[in-house]
Design a protein around this motif. Structure first.
Motif, mmCIF file in Angstrom:
data_model
loop_
_atom_site.group_PDB
_atom_site.id
_atom_site.type_symbol
_atom_site.label_atom_id
_atom_site.label_comp_id
_atom_site.label_asym_id
_atom_site.label_seq_id
_atom_site.Cartn_x
_atom_site.Cartn_y
_atom_site.Cartn_z
ATOM 1 N N VAL A 125 3.496 -0.268 4.717
ATOM 2 C CA VAL A 125 3.572 -0.103 5.895
ATOM 3 C C VAL A 125 2.704 1.275 6.295
ATOM 4 C CG1 VAL A 125 5.059 0.576 7.774
ATOM 5 C CG2 VAL A 125 5.913 -1.098 6.270
ATOM 6 N N CYS A 126 1.999 1.194 7.183
ATOM 7 C CA CYS A 126 1.337 2.162 7.680
ATOM 8 C C CYS A 126 2.173 3.071 8.474
ATOM 9 C CB CYS A 126 0.160 2.022 8.734
ATOM 10 S SG CYS A 126 -0.657 3.490 9.517
ATOM 11 N N LEU A 127 2.755 4.313 7.818
ATOM 12 C CA LEU A 127 3.733 5.186 8.678
ATOM 13 C C LEU A 127 3.130 5.868 10.145
ATOM 14 C CD1 LEU A 127 5.323 7.047 5.647
ATOM 15 C CD2 LEU A 127 6.179 4.949 6.817
ATOM 16 N N GLU A 128 2.111 5.891 9.952
ATOM 17 C CA GLU A 128 1.316 6.460 11.525
ATOM 18 C C GLU A 128 1.628 4.989 12.679
ATOM 19 O OE1 GLU A 128 -2.870 7.652 13.375
ATOM 20 O OE2 GLU A 128 -2.750 7.773 11.097
ATOM 21 N N HIS A 129 1.172 3.867 12.132
ATOM 22 C CA HIS A 129 1.354 2.926 13.324
ATOM 23 C C HIS A 129 2.552 1.953 13.275
ATOM 24 C CE1 HIS A 129 -2.966 3.887 13.020
ATOM 25 N NE2 HIS A 129 -2.550 3.969 14.316
ATOM 26 N N SER A 130 3.313 2.104 12.079
ATOM 27 C CA SER A 130 4.574 1.085 11.782
ATOM 28 C C SER A 130 4.237 -0.210 11.904
ATOM 29 C CB SER A 130 5.485 1.618 12.992
ATOM 30 O OG SER A 130 6.061 2.951 12.830
ATOM 31 N N VAL A 131 3.116 -0.643 11.030
ATOM 32 C CA VAL A 131 2.711 -1.898 10.792
ATOM 33 C C VAL A 131 2.596 -2.185 9.463
ATOM 34 C CG1 VAL A 131 1.452 -2.098 13.187
ATOM 35 C CG2 VAL A 131 0.265 -1.460 11.272
ATOM 36 N N LEU A 132 2.484 -3.463 8.928
ATOM 37 C CA LEU A 132 2.435 -3.900 7.861
ATOM 38 C C LEU A 132 0.908 -3.627 7.252
ATOM 39 C CD1 LEU A 132 4.215 -7.173 7.353
ATOM 40 C CD2 LEU A 132 4.873 -5.056 6.345
ATOM 41 N N LEU A 133 0.612 -3.238 6.157
ATOM 42 C CA LEU A 133 -0.811 -3.068 5.587
ATOM 43 C C LEU A 133 -1.128 -4.512 5.327
ATOM 44 C CD1 LEU A 133 -0.169 -0.041 3.288
ATOM 45 C CD2 LEU A 133 -1.200 -0.070 5.306
ATOM 46 N N ILE A 134 -2.424 -4.658 5.226
ATOM 47 C CA ILE A 134 -3.185 -5.862 4.961
ATOM 48 C C ILE A 134 -4.085 -5.663 3.721
ATOM 49 C CG2 ILE A 134 -2.796 -7.040 7.018
ATOM 50 C CD1 ILE A 134 -5.919 -6.323 7.865
ATOM 51 N N ASP A 135 -4.345 -6.683 2.993
ATOM 52 C CA ASP A 135 -5.241 -6.608 1.581
ATOM 53 C C ASP A 135 -6.141 -7.829 1.795
ATOM 54 O OD1 ASP A 135 -3.683 -8.540 0.639
ATOM 55 O OD2 ASP A 135 -3.604 -7.654 -1.062
ATOM 56 N N ARG A 136 -6.018 -8.504 2.778
ATOM 57 C CA ARG A 136 -6.762 -9.922 3.000
ATOM 58 C C ARG A 136 -6.867 -10.293 4.596
ATOM 59 N NH1 ARG A 136 -3.710 -13.636 -0.899
ATOM 60 N NH2 ARG A 136 -2.710 -11.617 -1.671
ATOM 61 N N CYS A 137 -7.582 -11.319 4.809
ATOM 62 C CA CYS A 137 -7.931 -11.913 6.033
ATOM 63 C C CYS A 137 -6.469 -12.720 6.233
ATOM 64 C CB CYS A 137 -9.141 -12.684 6.187
ATOM 65 S SG CYS A 137 -9.434 -13.701 7.586
ATOM 66 N N SER A 138 -5.917 -12.731 7.403
ATOM 67 C CA SER A 138 -4.747 -13.491 7.558
ATOM 68 C C SER A 138 -4.830 -14.885 7.874
ATOM 69 C CB SER A 138 -3.914 -12.704 8.932
ATOM 70 O OG SER A 138 -4.776 -12.822 10.033
ATOM 71 N N PHE A 139 -6.171 -15.296 8.235
ATOM 72 C CA PHE A 139 -6.545 -16.627 8.111
ATOM 73 C C PHE A 139 -7.191 -17.301 7.027
ATOM 74 C CE2 PHE A 139 -9.855 -19.846 9.639
ATOM 75 C CZ PHE A 139 -8.686 -20.885 10.177
ATOM 76 N N CYS A 140 -7.791 -16.566 6.438
ATOM 77 C CA CYS A 140 -8.615 -17.635 5.211
ATOM 78 C C CYS A 140 -7.935 -16.795 4.003
ATOM 79 C CB CYS A 140 -10.005 -17.473 5.305
ATOM 80 S SG CYS A 140 -10.776 -15.720 4.977
#
Length: 190
Positions: A125-140
């Motif tokens: 999680v990004c603590l600054e924005h309280s969202v999950l971190l991503i390491d890939r495109c959510s679509f493909c």
């Protein structure tokens, strides 16, 4: 062309928490270089070592000279510093070395800086924005990486890319098209 102290026009400050791989890309970009190859030559290492965030003491010392940033500040962003703290066994189990995680909100804002602590597998999680971190495109599901100043190798297989934080910045097309989005273009769009 190899970097020399006198040829670096700009010396961006190292941002606390930033990984050194992220900083070296920013340093190259600020000095209008297309990638990190010349900086790697000056640090006497392969580009792959920088991309893995594996900076030894002599590389950090040289990077400090080139960037006018204190060695102690730069050391904190290196994976080797983390390895020394954790030991090899724990480091190999805790650190994601071949992929990079990003905060989607940071990407949308054009703040494309990778934080060294995002390399820990459990850190999600990004603590600054309280969202999950991503390491890939959510679509493909193609991985996002830091390489050659780009968010790299985005493969789209249809017109629909719902949920992708880079969607509005990408050129979309039907079929199996590889799209490379320049970090510089993303930053200057904001």
């Amino acid at each position: 062309m190899v970097f020399h102290k006198k040829t670096l026009i700009r010396h961006p400050k190292y941002i606390e928490g930033e990984s050194l791989v992220s900083y070296t890309y920013r340093l190259s970009k600020e000095n209008r270089y297309s990638g990190i190859t010349n900086l790697a030559k000056n640090l006497n290492c392969p580009s792959s070592q920088i991309n893995k965030n594996e900076f030894n003491h002599s590389m950090i010392r040289r990077l400090s000279q080139l960037s006018d940033n204190p060695i102690e500040n730069l050391k904190s962003g290196s994976a080797n510093t983390i390895r020394l703290m954790l030991g090899d066994t724990l480091y190999n189990h805790m650190i994601q070395r071949h992929r990079i995680k990003y905060c989607p909100i940071c990407i949308e804002k054009g703040e494309l800086r990778h934080r060294w602590y995002w390399s820990f597998y459990p850190y999600t999680v990004c603590l600054e924005h309280s969202v999950l971190l991503i390491d890939r495109c959510s679509f493909c599901q193609s991985y996002i990486g830091i390489k050659d100043n780009k968010i790299h190798k985005r493969h789209y297989r249809s017109q629909s890319c719902e949920g992708c934080p880079l969607r509005e910045h990408c050129t979309k097309a039907a079929g199996n098209l590889e799209v490379i989005v320049s970090l510089e273009w993303l930053c200057y769009q904001k």
